[in-house]
Design a protein around this motif. Structure first.
Motif, PDB file in Angstrom:
ATOM      1  N   ASN A 161      22.489 -17.568  23.412  1.00 28.95           N
ATOM      2  CA  ASN A 161      22.359 -16.598  22.576  1.00 28.95           C
ATOM      3  C   ASN A 161      23.776 -16.056  21.692  1.00 28.95           C
ATOM      4  N   PHE A 162      23.559 -15.483  20.798  1.00 28.24           N
ATOM      5  CA  PHE A 162      24.662 -14.756  19.837  1.00 28.24           C
ATOM      6  C   PHE A 162      24.809 -13.281  20.372  1.00 28.24           C
ATOM      7  N   ASN A 163      25.908 -12.966  20.841  1.00 27.33           N
ATOM      8  CA  ASN A 163      26.334 -11.844  21.444  1.00 27.33           C
ATOM      9  C   ASN A 163      26.785 -10.777  20.538  1.00 27.33           C
ATOM     10  N   LEU A 164      25.841  -9.715  20.432  1.00 28.67           N
ATOM     11  CA  LEU A 164      26.402  -8.589  19.405  1.00 28.67           C
ATOM     12  C   LEU A 164      26.616  -7.303  20.254  1.00 28.67           C
ATOM     13  N   GLY A 165      26.544  -7.232  21.591  1.00 25.60           N
ATOM     14  CA  GLY A 165      26.832  -5.973  22.433  1.00 25.60           C
ATOM     15  C   GLY A 165      28.240  -5.738  23.011  1.00 25.60           C
ATOM     16  N   GLY A 166      28.347  -4.774  23.535  1.00 26.88           N
ATOM     17  CA  GLY A 166      29.571  -4.505  24.294  1.00 26.88           C
ATOM     18  C   GLY A 166      29.259  -3.355  25.450  1.00 26.88           C
TER      19      GLY A 166
ATOM     20  N   PRO B 273      25.758  -2.151  20.047  1.00 22.11           N
ATOM     21  CA  PRO B 273      26.156  -3.208  19.192  1.00 22.11           C
ATOM     22  C   PRO B 273      27.474  -3.126  18.442  1.00 22.11           C
ATOM     23  N   PHE B 274      28.253  -3.176  19.386  1.00 21.14           N
ATOM     24  CA  PHE B 274      29.657  -3.066  18.896  1.00 21.14           C
ATOM     25  C   PHE B 274      30.251  -4.332  17.744  1.00 21.14           C
ATOM     26  N   ALA B 275      29.488  -5.315  17.576  1.00 18.46           N
ATOM     27  CA  ALA B 275      29.761  -6.417  16.729  1.00 18.46           C
ATOM     28  C   ALA B 275      29.678  -6.191  15.362  1.00 18.46           C
ATOM     29  N   GLY B 276      28.580  -4.965  15.145  1.00 20.01           N
ATOM     30  CA  GLY B 276      28.438  -4.496  13.718  1.00 20.01           C
ATOM     31  C   GLY B 276      27.778  -5.214  12.851  1.00 20.01           C
ATOM     32  N   ASN B 277      28.280  -4.670  11.462  1.00 23.01           N
ATOM     33  CA  ASN B 277      27.730  -5.433  10.553  1.00 23.01           C
ATOM     34  C   ASN B 277      28.319  -6.958  10.412  1.00 23.01           C
TER      35      ASN B 277
ATOM     36  N   PHE C  89      26.568  -9.190  12.773  1.00 18.25           N
ATOM     37  CA  PHE C  89      25.330  -9.374  12.534  1.00 18.25           C
ATOM     38  C   PHE C  89      25.125 -10.330  11.121  1.00 18.25           C
ATOM     39  N   GLY C  90      26.209 -10.304  10.263  1.00 15.04           N
ATOM     40  CA  GLY C  90      26.099 -11.293   9.265  1.00 15.04           C
ATOM     41  C   GLY C  90      26.609 -12.510   9.638  1.00 15.04           C
TER      42      GLY C  90
ATOM     43  N   ILE D  18      22.388  -1.477  11.359  1.00 16.57           N
ATOM     44  CA  ILE D  18      22.842  -2.837  10.976  1.00 16.57           C
ATOM     45  C   ILE D  18      21.936  -3.748  10.349  1.00 16.57           C
ATOM     46  N   VAL D  19      20.523  -3.856  10.914  1.00 13.54           N
ATOM     47  CA  VAL D  19      19.608  -4.698  10.361  1.00 13.54           C
ATOM     48  C   VAL D  19      19.347  -4.374   8.916  1.00 13.54           C
ATOM     49  N   LYS D  20      19.286  -3.209   8.566  1.00 13.22           N
ATOM     50  CA  LYS D  20      18.949  -2.833   7.243  1.00 13.22           C
ATOM     51  C   LYS D  20      20.067  -3.347   6.292  1.00 13.22           C
ATOM     52  N   THR D  21      21.354  -3.048   6.858  1.00 12.22           N
ATOM     53  CA  THR D  21      22.432  -3.381   5.850  1.00 12.22           C
ATOM     54  C   THR D  21      22.341  -5.149   5.812  1.00 12.22           C
TER      55      THR D  21
END
Length: 321
Positions: A135-140, A145-149, A152-153, A267-270
Motif C-alpha cells: 500500500n501507499f501510506n497517506l496516514g499519520g 491523512p497527514f500526507a495531504g494533497n 495524494f498527488g 484531498i480527493v476532490k482537489t
C-alpha cells in the motif's frame, strides 16, 4: 447471417473480428478492461468471472488461511459497543467482491491507506495487501491523512495505467477481552495499553478545555510534535459531544472519523484529476483486539468516485449483514 462484402460491411466485419480477438487475448492475459478515459464500467461479467473474480477469491482465501478462529461470544461483545462491526475477513471479502464487479483486480489496483502509526493498525493493511499488494501510506497519528494533497498527488501517479485505486482510512480503537473500550492486550507486553494512545491524549486535551479551565495551546506549531498538535485541534469541535457521550471511548473514534472523512473528501476532490478509471473510498473505524482474537472494522463509507471527484455509487449497502 450472410453479408455482401461491401467496403462498409467489410470494415464492420473486420472491426468486429478485431474486437473479439482483443477480448479473447484479454481473458487469457487476465486483463479485464478496455482503455477508455470515460469508461467506469467493467467489461462483461463472463470475462470478469474468467479473470478477476477467480484471482481475488483465491487471494482472499490464502490471506486468511492462518487467521484466528471466530469467537461468537467476543464478536457479540464487540458489536454491542460497535454495531455493524465486521471481522477483517468478512470486510475484505465483501470489499473485494464488490470491487471485482467494477473491474478491480490484484494487478490493476493500487491500495492506499490512512491509518494510525500504531503497529496494531497494520493488520488490516496486511489483509488488504494480500489482495492488492503493498500500500501507499497517506496516514499519520490517529489515522489522519497527514500526507495531504502532495501525498495524494504522488499516490495517484502510481495508479496503474487504465487502473483503479482503493483508499481505506479511519481511526482505530482497542477493546480488551472483557470488553473495555480504549484499551487492548498487546503481544509480549503485560500492561493492558491504551489504544489509540494519540486519540486518547487528544481527548484528554479537549476535555481539559471543554470541562475545565485549560487553555488552547499552540503545540500545532511545534515541528517535533506537530501531528499530535493537529489531532488535538481537529477534534476540538467535538468537545461537547464527547463530554455528553455515554461512553467517551466509544464515541471518540466516531468523532475522529468525521474529522478525517472531511479532510479526506477535500484531498480527493482537489486531486481528483489523477484518479484515472475510478477510486473507491472505504472509511470507518478500525477495532483492534488482543493477539488471539479477530480484528474488526465498522464501515461508515464505501463510495465509488470518478476522475471528476463525483460519487458515482454508494456501495456501503454491499457491506451490510
Amino acid at each position: 447471417m450472410n453479408y455482401t462484402m461491401t467496403d462498409t460491411t467489410m470494415t464492420d466485419t473486420l472491426s468486429g473480428n478485431v474486437e473479439a480477438m482483443y477480448l479473447c487475448a484479454a481473458a487469457a492475459l487476465i486483463i479485464g478492461y478496455l482503455a477508455s478515459a470515460t469508461a467506469f464500467a467493467p467489461l462483461s461479467s463472463t470475462l470478469r468471472s474468467i479473470t478477476c473474480d477467480m484471482d481475488v477469491a483465491k487471494k482472499v482465501k490464502e490471506t486468511f488461511t492462518n487467521s484466528s478462529k471466530p469467537d461468537a461470544d467476543f464478536e457479540k461483545l464487540v458489536r454491542s459497543n460497535f454495531p455493524g462491526a465486521l471481522s477483517n475477513k468478512d470486510l475484505v471479502s465483501r470489499v473485494v467482491d464488490t470491487l471485482a464487479s467494477k473491474g478491480y483486480s490484484g494487478s490493476n489496483t493500487l491500495l492506499a491507506t490512512s491509518f494510525c502509526c500504531d503497529e496494531l493498525a497494520r493488520q488490516l493493511e496486511d489483509d488488504f495487501n494480500g489482495i492488492y499488494g503493498n500500500n501507499f501510506n497517506l496516514g499519520g497519528l490517529a489515522g489522519f491523512p497527514f500526507a495531504g494533497n502532495t501525498g495524494f498527488g504522488a499516490m495517484a501517479a502510481h495508479i496503474p495505467d487504465n487502473g483503479y485505486c482503493v483508499i481505506a482510512y479511519g481511526p482505530h480503537v482497542g477493546i480488551t477481552a472483557d470488553g473495555t473500550v480504549g484499551k487492548v492486550e498487546r503481544s509480549g507486553i503485560e500492561l493492558v495499553d491504551n489504544c489509540c494512545g494519540s486519540a486518547i491524549a487528544a481527548s484528554n486535551y479537549v476535555k481539559g478545555i471543554t470541562d475545565g479551565g485549560a487553555q488552547i495551546t499552540t503545540k500545532i506549531q511545534e515541528f517535533t510534535d506537530f501531528q499530535q498538535g493537529a489531532v488535538q485541534e481537529l477534534i476540538l469541535p467535538h468537545g461537547r459531544r464527547l463530554s455528553d457521550a455515554e461512553n467517551r471511548m466509544v464515541e471518540l473514534p466516531y468523532a475522529l472519523y468525521e474529522s478525517q472523512d472531511m479532510l479526506m473528501s477535500e484531498i480527493v476532490k482537489t486531486g481528483s484529476t489523477g484518479i484515472k478509471r475510478g477510486i473507491a473510498l472505504l472509511g470507518g473505524v478500525q477495532i483492534n483486539t488482543g493477539p488471539d482474537t479477530l480484528d474488526y472494522f465498522v464501515p461508515l463509507r464505501f463510495d465509488f468516485i470518478n476522475y471528476r471527484g463525483e460519487v458515482i455509487e454508494d456501495m456501503l449497502p454491499s457491506l451490510k449483514d
